[in-house]
Design a protein around this motif. Structure first.
Motif, short mmCIF file in Angstrom:
data_model
loop_
_atom_site.label_atom_id
_atom_site.label_comp_id
_atom_site.label_asym_id
_atom_site.label_seq_id
_atom_site.Cartn_x
_atom_site.Cartn_y
_atom_site.Cartn_z
N LEU A 168 -44.39 93.99 -29.23
CA LEU A 168 -42.95 93.75 -29.04
C LEU A 168 -42.29 94.94 -28.37
CD1 LEU A 168 -42.32 92.03 -32.51
CD2 LEU A 168 -42.48 90.92 -30.27
N LEU A 197 -40.75 96.18 -24.12
CA LEU A 197 -39.86 95.66 -23.07
C LEU A 197 -40.22 94.22 -22.70
CD1 LEU A 197 -37.84 95.86 -20.66
CD2 LEU A 197 -39.73 96.81 -19.33
N GLY A 205 -42.64 92.01 -24.09
CA GLY A 205 -42.77 91.09 -25.23
C GLY A 205 -41.41 90.75 -25.84
N THR A 238 -40.46 98.33 -35.57
CA THR A 238 -40.30 97.51 -34.36
C THR A 238 -40.15 96.04 -34.73
OG1 THR A 238 -41.59 99.07 -33.07
CG2 THR A 238 -41.42 96.85 -32.17
N CYS A 263 -48.84 91.18 -25.07
CA CYS A 263 -47.90 92.03 -24.32
C CYS A 263 -48.03 93.51 -24.71
CB CYS A 263 -46.47 91.57 -24.57
SG CYS A 263 -46.17 89.85 -24.15
N THR A 264 -49.21 93.91 -25.13
CA THR A 264 -49.44 95.32 -25.47
C THR A 264 -49.63 96.13 -24.19
OG1 THR A 264 -51.80 94.92 -25.59
CG2 THR A 264 -50.58 94.74 -27.67
N PRO A 265 -49.66 97.46 -24.26
CA PRO A 265 -50.04 98.25 -23.08
C PRO A 265 -51.40 97.77 -22.55
CG PRO A 265 -49.19 99.68 -24.81
CD PRO A 265 -49.30 98.31 -25.41
N ILE A 286 -55.02 95.51 -24.32
CA ILE A 286 -55.04 94.05 -24.24
C ILE A 286 -56.40 93.49 -24.71
CG2 ILE A 286 -54.98 92.05 -22.65
CD1 ILE A 286 -52.69 93.48 -21.17
N HIS A 290 -48.97 87.58 -15.02
CA HIS A 290 -48.26 88.84 -14.75
C HIS A 290 -46.84 88.54 -14.27
CE1 HIS A 290 -47.86 92.79 -12.23
NE2 HIS A 290 -47.12 92.81 -13.33
N GLY A 328 -40.23 99.80 -24.84
CA GLY A 328 -39.96 99.61 -26.27
C GLY A 328 -39.01 98.47 -26.53
N ASN A 357 -41.97 104.70 -17.04
CA ASN A 357 -42.94 104.88 -18.13
C ASN A 357 -44.28 105.47 -17.61
OD1 ASN A 357 -44.68 104.53 -20.26
ND2 ASN A 357 -44.19 102.38 -20.61
P1 NAP Z 1 -43.78 98.72 -23.90
O1 NAP Z 1 -42.31 98.55 -23.75
O2 NAP Z 1 -44.32 100.07 -24.22
O3 NAP Z 1 -44.26 97.69 -25.02
C1 NAP Z 1 -45.55 97.60 -25.53
C2 NAP Z 1 -45.42 97.43 -27.04
O4 NAP Z 1 -46.71 97.16 -27.58
C3 NAP Z 1 -44.93 98.68 -27.74
O5 NAP Z 1 -43.54 98.61 -27.94
C4 NAP Z 1 -45.70 98.72 -29.05
O6 NAP Z 1 -44.88 98.40 -30.13
C5 NAP Z 1 -46.69 97.57 -28.93
N1 NAP Z 1 -48.02 97.96 -29.34
C6 NAP Z 1 -48.69 99.08 -29.02
N2 NAP Z 1 -49.89 99.06 -29.60
C7 NAP Z 1 -49.99 97.90 -30.27
C8 NAP Z 1 -51.00 97.30 -31.07
N3 NAP Z 1 -52.16 97.92 -31.28
N4 NAP Z 1 -50.73 96.09 -31.62
C9 NAP Z 1 -49.58 95.47 -31.40
N5 NAP Z 1 -48.58 96.00 -30.68
C10 NAP Z 1 -48.79 97.19 -30.11
O7 NAP Z 1 -44.56 98.25 -22.61
P2 NAP Z 1 -44.15 97.06 -21.60
O8 NAP Z 1 -43.47 97.66 -20.44
O9 NAP Z 1 -43.50 95.95 -22.36
O10 NAP Z 1 -45.60 96.62 -21.12
C11 NAP Z 1 -46.38 95.73 -21.87
C12 NAP Z 1 -47.34 95.02 -20.95
O11 NAP Z 1 -46.60 94.38 -19.94
C13 NAP Z 1 -48.34 95.95 -20.26
O12 NAP Z 1 -49.62 95.37 -20.33
C14 NAP Z 1 -47.83 96.02 -18.83
O13 NAP Z 1 -48.89 96.15 -17.91
C15 NAP Z 1 -47.14 94.69 -18.67
N6 NAP Z 1 -46.05 94.67 -17.71
C16 NAP Z 1 -45.13 95.68 -17.70
C17 NAP Z 1 -44.08 95.63 -16.77
C18 NAP Z 1 -43.04 96.74 -16.72
O14 NAP Z 1 -42.42 96.93 -15.67
N7 NAP Z 1 -42.79 97.46 -17.79
C19 NAP Z 1 -43.95 94.56 -15.90
C20 NAP Z 1 -44.88 93.51 -15.97
C21 NAP Z 1 -45.93 93.58 -16.90
P3 NAP Z 1 -44.61 99.33 -31.40
O15 NAP Z 1 -43.19 99.74 -31.21
O16 NAP Z 1 -44.84 98.41 -32.55
O17 NAP Z 1 -45.57 100.49 -31.35
#
Ligand code: NAP
Length: 281
Positions: A8, A10, A12, A35, A64-66, A70, A112, A121, A222
């Protein structure tokens, strides 16, 4: 329909906001309890837990994890799911993920959403993040039509524009328009910071306005995401960077030789090409 979101942040959290407003029941799982609580309070999910077994009730799960987590989280997840559950992911790189997961789960399709902000976050989650933005699905010949149809319907409900291609073509295409810009923008910021005259540096910082804001945005985002792009899409990204270096050298040569006519021609051709990438963004 029950939709599960694993991770959960950005993406998710934003998915959850829009899916709930479309009438889906959203179950969220994240790593930290705080979270999960925040995601419920913000309205991203109906229920949330740090216990992955909550997702057993979901008909479709979005991972939707890093990127680097995945595949490991998918492996934990499937111990709790019936085999007819549809799984998709939102990772920014597709071939390594699809090649690892598809042989283990028939009802999987890689995805994607081409949308994001510089923030991360759950606090960064926002409504309508995916509206009118491309959302790429990367089915294989073996992907069941029913799996594809279910995910396509959800993507359309987000207001996104659906695209399909192979995981490999996806990775090469995003290398040009997403991963290369992150590295170019990052090196722009680093180059500015290499100014050794502190007065000049401070002046530059004071004078920076919308142009610098636009060109530095993706490189100042990020860091974890940038590293993951490079690590998981290394070959395509290196190829794009080589080409970029070649183009930069060409521009430097033109400036060194004071060949203003050729420089103008190059810039005119860039001006003509840009709308093909950004019109409709
Ligand atoms: P993000 O904001 O950092 O969110 C990822 C979340 O995953 C974190 O908030 C974390 O939540 C949670 N997490 C981490 N480890 C975990 C685990 N072991 N089990 C369950 N939850 C876990 O990152 P994001 O930008 O949303 O990116 C997520 C995915 O989307 C990535 O794979 C990325 O490639 C893809 N994506 C990103 C973008 C972008 O521009 N940001 C665009 C398209 C796709 P906690 O707070 O609980 O630790």
């Amino acid at each position: 329909m029950n939709i599960g979101i694993l991770g959960l942040g950005l993406i998710g959290g934003s998915l959850g906001l829009d899916l709930r407003s479309q009438g889906y029941h959203v179950l969220g799982v994240s790593r930290r309890e705080s979270t999960c609580e925040r995601a419920v309070a913000l309205g991203s999910v109906d229920e949330a837990s740090v216990d992955i077994s909550l997702l057993a009730k979901a008909e479709v799960v979005f991972i939707c994890t890093p990127i680097g987590l995945i595949i490991p989280t998918f492996k934990q997840l499937i111990a709790h799911l019936p085999s007819n559950t549809v799984i998709t992911d939102v990772g920014s790189v597709k071939a390594p993920i699809v090649n690892a997961i598809a042989p283990l789960w028939a009802n999987f399709i890689g995805g994607h959403p081409m949308a994001g902000t510089a923030d991360s976050g759950i606090e960064a989650a926002m409504r309508n993040l995916f509206k009118n933005k491309p959302y790429v699905l990367t089915p294989l010949a073996s992907t069941p039509t029913a799996t594809m149809t279910v995910v396509e319907k959800i993507v359309r409900d987000l207001g996104a524009t659906l695209h399909h291609c192979s995981p490999e073509d996806h990775d090469r295409a995003v290398s040009w328009i997403s991963h290369l810009p992150v590295m170019v923008s990052a090196s722009l910021i680093a180059a500015c910071m290499s100014e050794t005259d502190q007065n000049l540096l401070q002046l530059a910082q004071k004078f920076a306005s919308s142009g610098f804001r636009d060109t530095s945005r993706v490189g100042g985002g990020n860091p974890e995401l940038g590293v993951m792009m490079a690590r998981y899409n290394r070959t395509a990204l290196l190829n794009s960077l080589q080409q970029y270096r070649h183009n930069l050298d060409k521009l430097m040569n033109l400036i060194e030789q004071e060949d203003w006519a050729a420089l103008e021609q190059q810039l005119q051709s860039n001006q003509k090409a840009r709308p093909e990438f950004v019109d409709g963004c």
